[in-house]
Design an enzyme around this catalytic site. Structure first.
Site, PDB file in Angstrom:
ATOM      1  N   GLU A  82     -12.521   1.893  22.297  1.00 17.53           N
ATOM      2  CA  GLU A  82     -12.639   0.523  21.547  1.00 17.53           C
ATOM      3  C   GLU A  82     -13.695  -0.157  22.070  1.00 17.53           C
ATOM      4  O   GLU A  82     -13.965   0.116  23.241  1.00 17.53           O
ATOM      5  CB  GLU A  82     -11.449  -0.086  21.296  1.00 17.53           C
ATOM      6  CG  GLU A  82     -10.323   0.664  20.554  1.00 17.53           C
ATOM      7  CD  GLU A  82      -9.103  -0.180  19.852  1.00 17.53           C
ATOM      8  OE1 GLU A  82      -8.553  -1.067  20.630  1.00 17.53           O
ATOM      9  OE2 GLU A  82      -8.990  -0.230  18.786  1.00 17.53           O
ATOM     10  N   ASN A 107       1.546  -7.070  20.672  1.00 17.76           N
ATOM     11  CA  ASN A 107       0.998  -7.947  21.863  1.00 17.76           C
ATOM     12  C   ASN A 107      -0.164  -8.864  21.568  1.00 17.76           C
ATOM     13  O   ASN A 107      -0.239 -10.044  21.897  1.00 17.76           O
ATOM     14  CB  ASN A 107       0.822  -7.400  23.018  1.00 17.76           C
ATOM     15  CG  ASN A 107       0.129  -6.118  23.003  1.00 17.76           C
ATOM     16  OD1 ASN A 107      -0.342  -5.749  21.898  1.00 17.76           O
ATOM     17  ND2 ASN A 107      -0.330  -5.669  24.264  1.00 17.76           N
ATOM     18  N   CYS A 136      -0.998  -3.800  27.878  1.00 20.13           N
ATOM     19  CA  CYS A 136      -0.835  -2.177  28.113  1.00 20.13           C
ATOM     20  C   CYS A 136      -1.780  -1.711  29.178  1.00 20.13           C
ATOM     21  O   CYS A 136      -1.425  -0.807  29.914  1.00 20.13           O
ATOM     22  CB  CYS A 136      -1.711  -1.365  26.724  1.00 20.13           C
ATOM     23  SG  CYS A 136      -3.366  -1.967  26.547  1.00 20.13           S
ATOM     24  N   GLU A 190      -5.142   4.064  21.491  1.00 20.54           N
ATOM     25  CA  GLU A 190      -5.068   3.113  22.411  1.00 20.54           C
ATOM     26  C   GLU A 190      -3.529   2.975  22.806  1.00 20.54           C
ATOM     27  O   GLU A 190      -2.673   2.387  22.093  1.00 20.54           O
ATOM     28  CB  GLU A 190      -5.729   1.877  21.942  1.00 20.54           C
ATOM     29  CG  GLU A 190      -7.043   1.673  21.740  1.00 20.54           C
ATOM     30  CD  GLU A 190      -7.742   1.943  22.816  1.00 20.54           C
ATOM     31  OE1 GLU A 190      -7.388   1.858  24.134  1.00 20.54           O
ATOM     32  OE2 GLU A 190      -8.973   2.323  22.799  1.00 20.54           O
TER      33      GLU A 190
HETATM   34  P1  NDP Z   1       5.021   1.471  18.966  1.00 21.12           P
HETATM   35  O1  NDP Z   1       4.415   2.295  19.470  1.00 21.12           O
HETATM   36  O2  NDP Z   1       6.382   1.116  18.912  1.00 21.12           O
HETATM   37  O3  NDP Z   1       4.638   0.739  17.500  1.00 21.12           O
HETATM   38  C1  NDP Z   1       2.789   0.777  17.322  1.00 21.12           C
HETATM   39  C2  NDP Z   1       2.561   0.614  15.779  1.00 21.12           C
HETATM   40  O4  NDP Z   1       2.962   1.964  15.300  1.00 21.12           O
HETATM   41  C3  NDP Z   1       3.660  -0.402  15.166  1.00 21.12           C
HETATM   42  O5  NDP Z   1       2.737  -0.930  13.977  1.00 21.12           O
HETATM   43  C4  NDP Z   1       4.585   0.535  14.547  1.00 21.12           C
HETATM   44  O6  NDP Z   1       5.319   0.214  13.561  1.00 21.12           O
HETATM   45  C5  NDP Z   1       3.866   1.937  14.279  1.00 21.12           C
HETATM   46  N1  NDP Z   1       4.624   3.118  13.904  1.00 21.12           N
HETATM   47  C6  NDP Z   1       5.822   3.393  14.571  1.00 21.12           C
HETATM   48  N2  NDP Z   1       6.087   4.605  14.308  1.00 21.12           N
HETATM   49  C7  NDP Z   1       4.954   5.067  13.505  1.00 21.12           C
HETATM   50  C8  NDP Z   1       4.778   6.324  12.951  1.00 21.12           C
HETATM   51  N3  NDP Z   1       5.538   7.312  12.978  1.00 21.12           N
HETATM   52  N4  NDP Z   1       3.530   6.512  11.883  1.00 21.12           N
HETATM   53  C9  NDP Z   1       2.737   5.481  11.998  1.00 21.12           C
HETATM   54  N5  NDP Z   1       3.164   4.145  12.745  1.00 21.12           N
HETATM   55  C10 NDP Z   1       4.141   3.977  13.355  1.00 21.12           C
HETATM   56  O7  NDP Z   1       4.255   0.109  20.060  1.00 21.12           O
HETATM   57  P2  NDP Z   1       4.891  -1.226  20.114  1.00 21.12           P
HETATM   58  O8  NDP Z   1       4.505  -2.078  19.117  1.00 21.12           O
HETATM   59  O9  NDP Z   1       6.110  -1.361  20.848  1.00 21.12           O
HETATM   60  O10 NDP Z   1       3.786  -1.902  21.311  1.00 21.12           O
HETATM   61  C11 NDP Z   1       3.773  -1.615  22.643  1.00 21.12           C
HETATM   62  C12 NDP Z   1       3.199  -0.241  23.154  1.00 21.12           C
HETATM   63  O11 NDP Z   1       1.585  -0.405  22.626  1.00 21.12           O
HETATM   64  C13 NDP Z   1       3.165  -0.049  24.590  1.00 21.12           C
HETATM   65  O12 NDP Z   1       3.425   1.272  25.010  1.00 21.12           O
HETATM   66  C14 NDP Z   1       1.535  -0.457  25.099  1.00 21.12           C
HETATM   67  O13 NDP Z   1       1.148   0.001  26.211  1.00 21.12           O
HETATM   68  C15 NDP Z   1       0.847  -0.094  23.927  1.00 21.12           C
HETATM   69  N6  NDP Z   1      -0.504  -0.927  23.633  1.00 21.12           N
HETATM   70  C16 NDP Z   1      -1.599  -0.053  24.032  1.00 21.12           C
HETATM   71  C17 NDP Z   1      -2.789  -0.931  24.059  1.00 21.12           C
HETATM   72  C18 NDP Z   1      -4.034  -0.192  24.301  1.00 21.12           C
HETATM   73  O14 NDP Z   1      -5.215  -0.490  23.743  1.00 21.12           O
HETATM   74  N7  NDP Z   1      -4.031   0.831  24.936  1.00 21.12           N
HETATM   75  C19 NDP Z   1      -2.757  -2.457  23.793  1.00 21.12           C
HETATM   76  C20 NDP Z   1      -1.598  -2.985  23.492  1.00 21.12           C
HETATM   77  C21 NDP Z   1      -0.361  -2.214  23.660  1.00 21.12           C
HETATM   78  P3  NDP Z   1       6.652  -0.781  13.834  1.00 21.12           P
HETATM   79  O15 NDP Z   1       6.721  -1.395  15.176  1.00 21.12           O
HETATM   80  O16 NDP Z   1       6.533  -2.054  12.653  1.00 21.12           O
HETATM   81  O17 NDP Z   1       7.733  -0.038  13.649  1.00 21.12           O
END
Ligand code: NDP
Length: 485
Positions: free
Chosen positions: A459, A154, A285, A251
């Protein structure tokens, strides 16, 4: 013709763009049109190795530089980002689909704020002197070493900077993996850091899906993992990091409460609810997606909310008049549409929106449900789209208990003119980042992060320094050593 969003190569390692087309191709789709605008390749094991060994080698020299020198690099990078804000914002819009109206003020600018803030702090990271009679202890604040950053889709520029800036300020190096959905912007951050004078290898970017993230997290050379993502991914990454006793910042997601008492200024409360649900088409998020409205003002609140939501301008994200963009991917759009159907099936009252917008791209109408109850799916699960649930309440005690009845604890907000009540309610809410008569402000000066399943660590602010450094304690004896034998 190559699209302007196409990067020179997929990865950025040791100060330069690096390609390895043996990796899985990752198409970059512009969410406003569905058109493919670029391709990158997932990192192969050879690329992962190159990034980690480079970052490991670069870290020691970087940590030996003075904080002032490191800070200067970060502050120069901040200046470059601000100078190029327009181009970086256009790229952020291509990467995410978010309207330029937002990206011009919330992405590269927020990244630049983090670079400037942590650049300013870098020279002041000192230890203490603890006198013990003739002897003393001194402490040193040292880097953790090699850090891995993994981003969600995002805020690709902001997330790279929110992780990279404090990591580098403390003398760490970083390998950053963006979300496969939005691989473009972090490359620009890496490029700008080099231009600002960062030594090659201090900040590297590799592309890929979860497996690449997994390979980074489990590598024994890595000392810390900072993830922005969903709770299920957070649990996996936290467990993998624990195996190697690595530091973590998590996060994660939320289902945050926004509580509106009947003495609140209605327009401000409606504004807070709009900012907390519809900014970035709801893909934030910390969104306050459970809007608890005290019964006395419910219908008035809903009427004003529907009227103002009707003013959202859906359209070309590159047109600065557009105030509401598409979902990041077709898949995310379908997930959100599924939740909207669930809301209807489970008996929530649709106030506005409730369907895909009749246009190209992955647009969903900003959607408000009223009469939502605590057990409905739309009130329990993180939707990560433009779906606001409005719930009714009678008393403060009741609403606090219901607001806390969730596994998440990222954010919370309260609107009221009674400040004693505002502070009391915030004091009783289980959340890390809270707001009074506002919602979703995230200045770099304020700590950001969640409690409960929403995360570990913070953060931004001085708190982030604690999560990217460790304290060494040194006992200094001035006299002779006494020993039993
Ligand atoms: P995901 O949890 O699907 O993915 C987050 C990242 O982790 C991506 O780069 C993903 O790679 C990677 N990833 C996935 N599986 C693994 C693994 N087993 N080991 C290491 N890395 C892995 O989240 P989204 O990208 O769908 O983002 C949405 C989510 O993020 C929502 O739940 C949102 O609330 C949260 N979020 C939290 C924030 C905060 O600051 N608290 C801010 C923004 C979002 P890939 O996707 O390329 O497969």
């Amino acid at each position: 013709m190559t699209h302007p969003a196409q990067p020179k190569a997929s990865h950025f390692i040791n100060g330069e763009y690096v390609e390895d087309t043996a990796g899985t191709p990752i198409p970059v789709i512009y969410a406003a049109t569905g058109e493919q605008i670029a391709t990158v390749y997932a990192a192969t094991p050879a690329i992962v190795e190159q990034a980690l060994s480079t970052a490991k080698a670069a870290q020691k020299e970087w940590a030996k530089m003075t904080g002032t020198e490191r800070g200067r690099v970060l502050r120069r990078a901040a200046d470059i980002m601000r100078e190029r804000n327009h181009d970086l914002s256009v790229l952020e819009t291509y990467d995410t689909g978010k309207p330029l109206q937002e990206t011009l003020v919330a992405d590269a600018t927020s990244g630049a704020d983090a670079l400037e803030y942590f650049g300013g702090l870098a020279a002041s990271l000192t230890g203490e002197h603890i006198p013990l009679g003739e002897d003393w202890v001194y402490t040193k604040r040292e880097a953790l070493g090699l850090c891995v950053g993994i981003g969600a889709w995002n805020y690709p520029t902001q997330i790279a900077c929110w992780k990279g800036a404090p990591a580098l300020a403390c003398g760490n190096s970083m390998v950053f993996k963006p979300s496969e959905t939005t691989p473009l912007c972090a490359l620009k951050v890496a490029e700008i850091l080099i231009e600002a004078g960062a030594p090659a290898g201090v900040f590297n970017v590799v592309q890929g899906m979860g497996e690449v993230g997994g390979a980074l997290v489990t590598d024994p050379r890595v000392d810390k993992v900072s993830l922005t993502g969903s709770v299920p991914t957070g649990k996996k990454v936290y467990a993998a990091a624990a195996e190697g006793m690595k530091h973590v910042t998590m996060e994660l997601g939320g289902k945050s409460p926004l509580i509106i008492f009947d003495d609140a200024d209605i327009d401000n409360a409606v504004g807070g609810a709009i900012n907390g649900n519809f900014y970035s088409s709801g893909q934030v998020c910390s969104n306050g997606t459970r809007v608890f409205v005290q019964k006395g003002i419910k219908e008035k609140f809903l009427a004003r909310l529907a009227e103002r939501t009707g003013n959202a301008i859906l359209g070309d994200p590159m047109d600065e008049a557009t105030s509401f963009g598409p979902m990041v991917t077709e898949n995310q759009m379908n997930i959100v549409l599924g939740y909207i159907e669930k809301g209807k099936e489970e008996g929530a009252r649709l106030i506005c929106g409730g369907a895909r917008a009749n246009m190209d791209g992955y647009y969903i109408q900003p959607t408000v449900f009223a009469d939502v109850t605590d057990e409905m799916t739309i009130a329990r699960e993180e939707i990560f789209g433009p779906v606001m649930s409005v719930l009714d309440f009678d008393t403060e005690e009741e609403v606090v208990a219901r607001a806390n009845d969730t596994e998440f604890g990222l954010s919370a907000g309260v609107f009221t003119k009674n400040f004693t009540r505002a502070h009391r309610v915030i004091g009783n809410l289980e959340a890390g980042s809270c707001f009074i008569n506002s919602y979703n402000d995230a200045p770099v000066e304020a700590p950001f992060g969640g409690v409960k399943a929403s995360g570990v660590g913070r953060e931004n602010s001085k708190e982030a320094i604690k999560h990217f450094s460790q304290v060494k304690s040194v006992y200094v004896r001035m006299g002779d050593v006494e020993a039993a034998f």
